[in-house]
Motif scaffolding. Structure first.
Motif, PDB file in Angstrom:
ATOM      1  N   THR A 137     -12.552  -5.272  17.385  1.00 28.84           N
ATOM      2  CA  THR A 137     -11.986  -4.874  16.101  1.00 28.84           C
ATOM      3  C   THR A 137     -12.482  -3.484  15.751  1.00 28.84           C
ATOM      4  N   VAL A 138     -11.563  -2.599  15.412  1.00 24.92           N
ATOM      5  CA  VAL A 138     -11.903  -1.225  15.032  1.00 24.92           C
ATOM      6  C   VAL A 138     -11.415  -0.995  13.603  1.00 24.92           C
ATOM      7  N   ILE A 139     -12.313  -0.565  12.731  1.00 26.66           N
ATOM      8  CA  ILE A 139     -11.994  -0.264  11.331  1.00 26.66           C
ATOM      9  C   ILE A 139     -12.296   1.213  11.121  1.00 26.66           C
ATOM     10  N   SER A 140     -11.249   2.024  10.902  1.00 31.39           N
ATOM     11  CA  SER A 140     -11.411   3.474  10.912  1.00 31.39           C
ATOM     12  C   SER A 140     -11.361   4.059   9.506  1.00 31.39           C
ATOM     13  N   PRO A 141     -11.930   5.266   9.300  1.00 31.44           N
ATOM     14  CA  PRO A 141     -11.955   5.919   7.988  1.00 31.44           C
ATOM     15  C   PRO A 141     -10.732   6.805   7.792  1.00 31.44           C
ATOM     16  N   PHE A 142     -10.632   7.420   6.604  1.00 27.43           N
ATOM     17  CA  PHE A 142      -9.465   8.264   6.320  1.00 27.43           C
ATOM     18  C   PHE A 142      -9.640   9.699   6.777  1.00 27.43           C
ATOM     19  N   ASN A 143     -10.860  10.169   6.973  1.00 24.18           N
ATOM     20  CA  ASN A 143     -11.038  11.621   7.089  1.00 24.18           C
ATOM     21  C   ASN A 143     -10.616  12.193   8.452  1.00 24.18           C
TER      22      ASN A 143
ATOM     23  N   LEU B  52      -8.395  17.034  -2.209  1.00 24.66           N
ATOM     24  CA  LEU B  52      -9.131  15.858  -1.781  1.00 24.66           C
ATOM     25  C   LEU B  52      -8.140  14.709  -1.576  1.00 24.66           C
ATOM     26  N   ILE B  53      -8.583  13.654  -0.936  1.00 27.34           N
ATOM     27  CA  ILE B  53      -7.666  12.618  -0.479  1.00 27.34           C
ATOM     28  C   ILE B  53      -6.964  11.908  -1.626  1.00 27.34           C
ATOM     29  N   ASN B  54      -7.632  11.776  -2.784  1.00 27.92           N
ATOM     30  CA  ASN B  54      -7.002  11.105  -3.919  1.00 27.92           C
ATOM     31  C   ASN B  54      -7.723  11.477  -5.216  1.00 27.92           C
ATOM     32  N   ALA B  55      -7.187  11.023  -6.331  1.00 22.35           N
ATOM     33  CA  ALA B  55      -7.743  11.360  -7.641  1.00 22.35           C
ATOM     34  C   ALA B  55      -9.138  10.782  -7.830  1.00 22.35           C
ATOM     35  N   LEU B  56      -9.387   9.605  -7.263  1.00 21.26           N
ATOM     36  CA  LEU B  56     -10.704   8.977  -7.393  1.00 21.26           C
ATOM     37  C   LEU B  56     -11.779   9.854  -6.771  1.00 21.26           C
ATOM     38  N   GLN B  57     -11.481  10.389  -5.591  1.00 18.67           N
ATOM     39  CA  GLN B  57     -12.446  11.256  -4.912  1.00 18.67           C
ATOM     40  C   GLN B  57     -12.640  12.557  -5.683  1.00 18.67           C
TER      41      GLN B  57
ATOM     42  N   LYS C 167      -7.681  -1.666  12.262  1.00 19.67           N
ATOM     43  CA  LYS C 167      -7.341  -1.591  10.844  1.00 19.67           C
ATOM     44  C   LYS C 167      -7.641  -0.181  10.349  1.00 19.67           C
ATOM     45  N   PRO C 168      -6.603   0.622  10.051  1.00 22.94           N
ATOM     46  CA  PRO C 168      -6.840   1.961   9.504  1.00 22.94           C
ATOM     47  C   PRO C 168      -7.180   1.900   8.021  1.00 22.94           C
ATOM     48  N   ASN C 169      -7.748   2.973   7.515  1.00 28.55           N
ATOM     49  CA  ASN C 169      -8.023   3.085   6.084  1.00 28.55           C
ATOM     50  C   ASN C 169      -6.716   3.131   5.295  1.00 28.55           C
ATOM     51  N   GLN C 170      -6.749   2.603   4.074  1.00 33.22           N
ATOM     52  CA  GLN C 170      -5.541   2.547   3.248  1.00 33.22           C
ATOM     53  C   GLN C 170      -5.000   3.936   2.904  1.00 33.22           C
ATOM     54  N   ASN C 171      -5.863   4.958   2.966  1.00 32.10           N
ATOM     55  CA  ASN C 171      -5.413   6.321   2.663  1.00 32.10           C
ATOM     56  C   ASN C 171      -4.823   7.027   3.883  1.00 32.10           C
TER      57      ASN C 171
ATOM     58  N   ILE D 163       0.875  -1.175   0.000  1.00 30.77           N
ATOM     59  CA  ILE D 163       0.000   0.000   0.000  1.00 30.77           C
ATOM     60  C   ILE D 163       0.911   1.223   0.000  1.00 30.77           C
ATOM     61  N   ILE D 164       0.746   2.081  -0.999  1.00 31.67           N
ATOM     62  CA  ILE D 164       1.576   3.278  -1.105  1.00 31.67           C
ATOM     63  C   ILE D 164       0.818   4.450  -0.501  1.00 31.67           C
ATOM     64  N   ASP D 165       1.449   5.082   0.460  1.00 32.43           N
ATOM     65  CA  ASP D 165       0.861   6.225   1.155  1.00 32.43           C
ATOM     66  C   ASP D 165       1.400   7.506   0.514  1.00 32.43           C
ATOM     67  N   PHE D 166       0.508   8.276  -0.141  1.00 34.80           N
ATOM     68  CA  PHE D 166       0.915   9.487  -0.848  1.00 34.80           C
ATOM     69  C   PHE D 166       0.434  10.740  -0.129  1.00 34.80           C
TER      70      PHE D 166
END
Length: 488
Positions: free
Chosen positions: A148-154, A332-337, A177-181, A25-28
């Motif tokens: 188990t905690v699954i968190s968002p990127f924002n 924004l967080i990435n190009a997709l968004q 588990k953090p978000n990949q972003n 996973i590449i963190d940009f």
């Protein structure tokens, strides 16, 4: 060594390690495209190891004196407060939010840790009288086990702490588990702060991975008893379905389509304040906030003045480098968004909307946009818009305002502005949302009060006693000294 180099790893059993997956996973940095970290994904092997570490450590942690658990949170607060500037820069670089947003997130994380300190000392035992002479009843609370905690990127750090801190305070172990972003802000940083605070190895574990690698293994694993998920309603529905099959408790913080309602008696200074609150509600962190106001609903009696001032305020927002203290709007967080926001703007204009403000779009940037005149049956008025696009609409009177506010499957937050507090509370009660704020922003949060939504915005509640209910289980203990007759 940078924090990204140090924290861009899996954290299992108190050890920073590399995942066993075959890809990274590449963190940009979303502002300049800089590569911050390359993290080899965790696989089922690391999932097993993390849950095994959590299960081993949980019993001793639950037996730890509450005062010592409290001191861990106290030291964690000190770690954050001593390095606020460093941690804020890390969050800004990874997420693209301005410095003010990053500091707000750190303050929120600290508040969740302070509440956890209180939770460690709370006596939750309930003594109940018995109708049977000689018997005493008490109901105690025990840790649920592993969470188990699954968190968002924002708001990755603050949202993770919303579940991690109370779960730990009650004697549970956690797999996060953090978000990949946001693998560092939402994962590695959480681990580092609590590790430096003295949290025993294995009590918190962090897995950086992707569903493409692990599928549902994180949720289906037999060890965790509670799943705390924050993200989209689409993914949340799947999480709930899988958790239900495993008979696991589940709390979901999902999407939203908040209404910001301005009634006809908002004038003068109050109208100016409502404008500022509306801008904040829509455009904090580029609108990438589940509590953000998608729809600005204004009574026709004050619509002209409000619209003029709102448009002027939006035009004044400064777009650029999030490290610049003068910047309001970053990427924004990435190009997709960013592409998704461009599509939404085009769809709205094609459907007949008028752009009162339409900024440029380039790279990961979508400059603030204000649209009005959408047809009432437009799907865009009912969906979440996760970016800096505000939809402005007018209404005639309270009844229409309430109908429009409720014309969405979501129900996380809303705001109502009026100088008449009783009127505001009356309107708020009729809006189908878990949290409605009179004369404030839609983004308001208080760690001492429940947090959660209705409808497609989620299930369950967090904060305060709600977190205690979620992350512990009740046990009835009855005692008696005599030996009465028993039925046969």
């Amino acid at each position: 060594m940078s924090y990204f180099t140090e924290l861009g790893h899996q954290y299992i059993g108190g050890q920073w390690q590399v995942g066993s997956g075959s890809w990274d996973i590449i963190d940009f940095n979303p502002y300049n495209g800089e590569k911050l970290a390359a993290i080899t994904v965790a696989t089922a092997k690391e999932i097993d190891a993390a849950y095994e570490a959590a299960a081993r450590a949980q019993g001793a942690w639950a037996d730890t004196d509450p005062g010592e658990r409290r001191r861990v949170f106290e030291r964690a607060i000190e770690v954050i407060e001593e390095r606020t500037d460093e941690f804020a820069a890390l969050i800004t670089d990874e997420l693209g939010g301005n410095q003010a947003k990053s500091v707000i997130e750190l303050v929120s994380a600290v508040e969740h840790l302070r509440q956890a300190m209180i939770t460690t000392a709370e006596d939750t035992t309930v003594h109940s009288p018995s109708p049977e002479p000689g018997r005493t009843n008490r109901v105690i609370r025990r840790p649920i086990g592993v969470v188990t905690v699954i968190s968002p990127f924002n708001f990755p750090l603050a949202t993770a702490m919303m579940s991690v801190a109370p779960a730990l305070a009650l004697g549970n172990a956690v797999v996060l588990k953090p978000n990949q972003n946001s693998p560092v802000s939402g994962g590695g940083l959480v681990a580092k702060v609590l590790e430096e605070a003295g949290l025993p190895a294995g009590v918190l574990n962090v897995l950086v991975t992707d569903i493409a690698e692990i599928g549902d293994a994180l949720i289906e694993h037999p060890v965790p008893s509670v799943i705390s998920f924050a993200g989209s309603d689409e993914v949340g529905r799947h999480v709930a379905e899988v958790a239900a099959r495993q008979l696991k408790r589940c709390v979901l913080q999902l999407s939203n389509n908040a209404a910001f309602v301005v009634l006809d008696d908002v004038r003068g200074e109050r109208l100016d304040y409502a404008v500022r609150a509306a801008v904040s509600s829509r455009f904090v962190f580029q609108g990438q906030v589940c509590m953000a106001a998608n729809r600005i609903l204004v009574d026709r009696a004050v619509a002209d003045e409000f619209t003029e001032k709102f448009v002027a305020a939006v035009r004044a927002l400064r777009v650029g480098d999030p490290r610049d203290p003068a910047t309001h709007i970053g990427p924004l967080i990435n190009a997709l968004q960013a592409d998704a926001m461009r599509t939404i703007i085009k769809q709205a204009l094609d459907a007949g909307a008028t752009a009162l403000v339409q900024g440029s779009t380039y790279d990961n940037f979508v400059e603030p946009t204000v649209l009005t005149g959408l047809p009432e049956d437009s799907a865009l008025l009912r969906q979440e818009i996760f970016g800096p696009v505000a939809l402005l609409a007018t209404f005639d009177g309270e009844e229409e305002a309430i109908r429009m506010a409720n014309d969405t499957p979501y129900g996380l937050t809303a705001a109502v502005h009026t100088p008449d507090l009783e009127r505001g509370a009356r309107v708020a009660r009729r809006i189908r949302a878990g949290m409605v704020h009179v004369n404030s922003t839609t983004n308001l949060q208080d760690v001492t009060v429940m947090f959660g939504g209705d409808g497609a915005s989620g299930l369950g509640r967090l904060n305060g006693r709600h977190a205690i209910d979620l992350f512990s289980t009740e046990q009835w203990i009855s005692t008696r000294a005599d030996m009465p007759e028993v039925p046969l």
